[in-house]
Design a protein around this motif. Structure first.
Motif, short mmCIF file in Angstrom:
data_model
loop_
_atom_site.label_atom_id
_atom_site.label_comp_id
_atom_site.label_asym_id
_atom_site.label_seq_id
_atom_site.Cartn_x
_atom_site.Cartn_y
_atom_site.Cartn_z
N THR A 111 0.81 -1.21 0.00
CA THR A 111 0.00 0.00 0.00
C THR A 111 0.84 1.27 0.00
O THR A 111 2.01 1.25 0.40
CB THR A 111 -0.92 0.01 1.24
OG1 THR A 111 -1.75 1.17 1.24
CG2 THR A 111 -0.11 -0.03 2.53
N THR A 112 0.23 2.35 -0.43
CA THR A 112 0.82 3.68 -0.26
C THR A 112 0.33 4.33 1.02
O THR A 112 0.74 5.44 1.35
CB THR A 112 0.42 4.59 -1.44
OG1 THR A 112 -1.02 4.64 -1.52
CG2 THR A 112 0.99 4.07 -2.76
N ARG A 113 -0.55 3.62 1.76
CA ARG A 113 -1.16 4.17 2.97
C ARG A 113 -0.93 3.23 4.15
O ARG A 113 -1.87 2.65 4.68
CB ARG A 113 -2.66 4.38 2.75
CG ARG A 113 -2.97 5.22 1.51
CD ARG A 113 -4.47 5.33 1.29
NE ARG A 113 -5.10 4.07 0.95
CZ ARG A 113 -6.40 3.91 0.74
NH1 ARG A 113 -7.22 4.94 0.85
NH2 ARG A 113 -6.90 2.71 0.45
N PRO A 114 0.32 3.05 4.56
CA PRO A 114 0.61 2.02 5.58
C PRO A 114 -0.06 2.28 6.92
O PRO A 114 -0.36 1.32 7.65
CB PRO A 114 2.14 2.07 5.69
CG PRO A 114 2.52 3.43 5.19
CD PRO A 114 1.54 3.73 4.10
N ALA A 115 -0.29 3.54 7.27
CA ALA A 115 -0.90 3.83 8.57
C ALA A 115 -2.35 3.38 8.65
O ALA A 115 -2.90 3.27 9.75
CB ALA A 115 -0.80 5.33 8.86
N GLU A 116 -2.96 3.10 7.50
CA GLU A 116 -4.37 2.71 7.47
C GLU A 116 -4.57 1.20 7.48
O GLU A 116 -5.70 0.73 7.43
CB GLU A 116 -5.05 3.31 6.23
CG GLU A 116 -5.03 4.84 6.21
CD GLU A 116 -5.72 5.42 4.99
OE1 GLU A 116 -6.55 4.70 4.38
OE2 GLU A 116 -5.43 6.58 4.65
N VAL A 121 2.67 -5.34 6.53
CA VAL A 121 2.42 -4.26 5.58
C VAL A 121 3.72 -3.91 4.85
O VAL A 121 4.79 -3.84 5.46
CB VAL A 121 1.88 -3.01 6.29
CG1 VAL A 121 1.74 -1.84 5.31
CG2 VAL A 121 0.53 -3.31 6.95
N VAL A 122 3.59 -3.70 3.52
CA VAL A 122 4.68 -3.19 2.70
C VAL A 122 4.28 -1.80 2.24
O VAL A 122 3.22 -1.62 1.62
CB VAL A 122 4.95 -4.08 1.48
CG1 VAL A 122 6.07 -3.49 0.62
CG2 VAL A 122 5.30 -5.50 1.91
N ALA A 123 5.10 -0.79 2.54
CA ALA A 123 4.82 0.58 2.15
C ALA A 123 5.52 0.90 0.84
O ALA A 123 6.74 0.74 0.72
CB ALA A 123 5.28 1.54 3.24
N VAL A 124 4.75 1.34 -0.15
CA VAL A 124 5.28 1.59 -1.49
C VAL A 124 5.29 3.09 -1.78
O VAL A 124 4.25 3.76 -1.68
CB VAL A 124 4.44 0.87 -2.57
CG1 VAL A 124 4.92 1.23 -3.97
CG2 VAL A 124 4.51 -0.64 -2.35
N GLU A 136 6.47 8.73 8.08
CA GLU A 136 6.73 7.83 9.19
C GLU A 136 6.04 6.50 8.96
O GLU A 136 4.87 6.46 8.57
CB GLU A 136 6.24 8.46 10.50
CG GLU A 136 6.60 7.66 11.73
CD GLU A 136 6.23 8.37 13.01
OE1 GLU A 136 6.28 7.74 14.08
OE2 GLU A 136 5.87 9.57 12.93
N LEU A 137 6.75 5.42 9.21
CA LEU A 137 6.20 4.08 9.01
C LEU A 137 5.83 3.45 10.35
O LEU A 137 6.60 3.55 11.32
CB LEU A 137 7.21 3.19 8.29
CG LEU A 137 7.55 3.56 6.84
CD1 LEU A 137 8.64 2.65 6.31
CD2 LEU A 137 6.31 3.48 5.97
N PRO A 138 4.70 2.77 10.40
CA PRO A 138 4.34 2.04 11.62
C PRO A 138 5.39 0.97 11.91
O PRO A 138 6.04 0.45 11.00
CB PRO A 138 2.98 1.42 11.27
CG PRO A 138 2.44 2.26 10.16
CD PRO A 138 3.64 2.70 9.38
N PRO A 139 5.57 0.60 13.17
CA PRO A 139 6.54 -0.44 13.52
C PRO A 139 6.29 -1.74 12.75
O PRO A 139 5.14 -2.17 12.60
CB PRO A 139 6.30 -0.63 15.03
CG PRO A 139 5.73 0.66 15.50
CD PRO A 139 4.89 1.16 14.36
N VAL A 142 7.48 -2.89 6.20
CA VAL A 142 8.60 -3.02 5.26
C VAL A 142 8.56 -1.85 4.29
O VAL A 142 7.53 -1.58 3.66
CB VAL A 142 8.53 -4.35 4.49
CG1 VAL A 142 9.59 -4.40 3.39
CG2 VAL A 142 8.70 -5.53 5.44
N ASP A 143 9.67 -1.14 4.19
CA ASP A 143 9.79 -0.04 3.23
C ASP A 143 10.22 -0.64 1.89
O ASP A 143 11.36 -1.05 1.71
CB ASP A 143 10.82 0.97 3.73
CG ASP A 143 10.91 2.21 2.85
OD1 ASP A 143 10.42 2.17 1.70
OD2 ASP A 143 11.48 3.21 3.31
N ALA A 144 9.29 -0.67 0.94
CA ALA A 144 9.56 -1.34 -0.34
C ALA A 144 10.74 -0.73 -1.07
O ALA A 144 11.56 -1.44 -1.66
CB ALA A 144 8.31 -1.28 -1.22
N ALA A 145 10.84 0.60 -1.06
CA ALA A 145 11.90 1.27 -1.81
C ALA A 145 13.27 0.82 -1.36
O ALA A 145 14.19 0.67 -2.17
CB ALA A 145 11.76 2.78 -1.68
#
Length: 265
Positions: A111-116, A121-124, A136-139, A142-145
């Protein structure tokens, strides 16, 4: 009597098709603010292989694994969907509420919306030059980039895909079907109108749903073609400016006979 070779039947077959001519453009993205990204067959498959390895190693990607793809139509969406499908997982396209269409939780969310989202979760980050997620990423997210580039360029190991498992599940209101099995996914994609001309260079409108966009891309690639995908903003601008659209069609070598988009054809 000679017979034409059969088309690809699995996602693994499709990836092999994409690298038969490794330098040929297979996916060209026109984003906002003049962003243009071109992926050859070799580069696209390289991205997919890295993503596949991440799914397997980080999330036990395999048949029956449920992967929610909460992304807009985009070149990165194509990579993540292909990576998930290559592991035999089920791709879930969320409804307007951002949740899986069948109401059951996903095993992993991209997702592009990791907080939701909760769970794995993988943040893109969508910008082409992004080296990390902007925010800021939730604990545990995974930061995809940052993560994808650490994985091998070729698929190391994946479990055997079960053709009877769902490949794609989407809300009925945004998809021609609610569920497509792995054994049928490329036959389903072959029914997209953009696949009528084998080998076509096809212009796709990013204002379409993610499911329709995925179906068109899979169908075009299975037929040996390539895709030019625009963002919604770019699609709207092209619709309003015929001269700009014609320049893009000419510069990208779009096959007009193979175009079936909403960009004025």
């Amino acid at each position: 009597m000679n017979t034409a070779p059969a088309g690809p039947r699995t996602i693994a077959d499709l990836l092999n098709v994409l690298v038969r001519d490794p330098g040929k453009p297979r996916l060209t993205w026109y984003g906002d603010d003049g962003e243009r990204v071109e992926l050859s067959g070799a580069v696209l498959v390289n991205w997919v292989s890295k993503t596949t390895n991440l799914f397997v190693e980080e999330f036990d990607g395999a048949p029956a694994c449920r992967v929610l793809i909460d992304l807009p139509p985009h070149w990165r969406s194509a990579v993540w969907v292909l990576g998930a499908l290559r592991t035999g997982a089920t791709v879930l396209v969320p409804g307007p509420d951002g949740l899986a269409p069948d109401g059951r939780p996903a095993d992993v969310t991209v997702t592009t919306r990791p907080a939701e989202h909760s769970g794995d979760v993988v943040a893109v980050a969508l910008p082409a030059l992004a080296r990390r997620f902007d925010g800021e990423l939730p604990p545990g997210t995974v930061d995809a980039a940052a993560a994808v580039m650490t994985y091998a360029d070729a698929v190391l190991w994946v479990p055997e895909t079960d053709p009877s498992e769902p490949a794609l599940v989407a809300p009925a209101a945004t998809a021609p079907v609610q569920g497509v099995l792995h054994g049928d996914v490329l036959a389903w994609a072959a029914g997209a109108p953009e696949t009528a001309e084998a080998g076509a260079r096809v212009l796709l409108d990013g204002r379409a749903s993610l499911v329709d966009t995925l179906r068109s891309m899979l169908g075009v690639w299975a037929a040996g073609g390539s895709v030019v995908l625009t963002s919604p903003t770019t699609a709207t601008a092209l619709e309003a400016d015929a001269d700009r659209r014609e320049r893009l069609v000419s510069q990208e070598g779009v096959s007009l006979g193979g175009v079936a988009s909403t960009l004025g054809d």
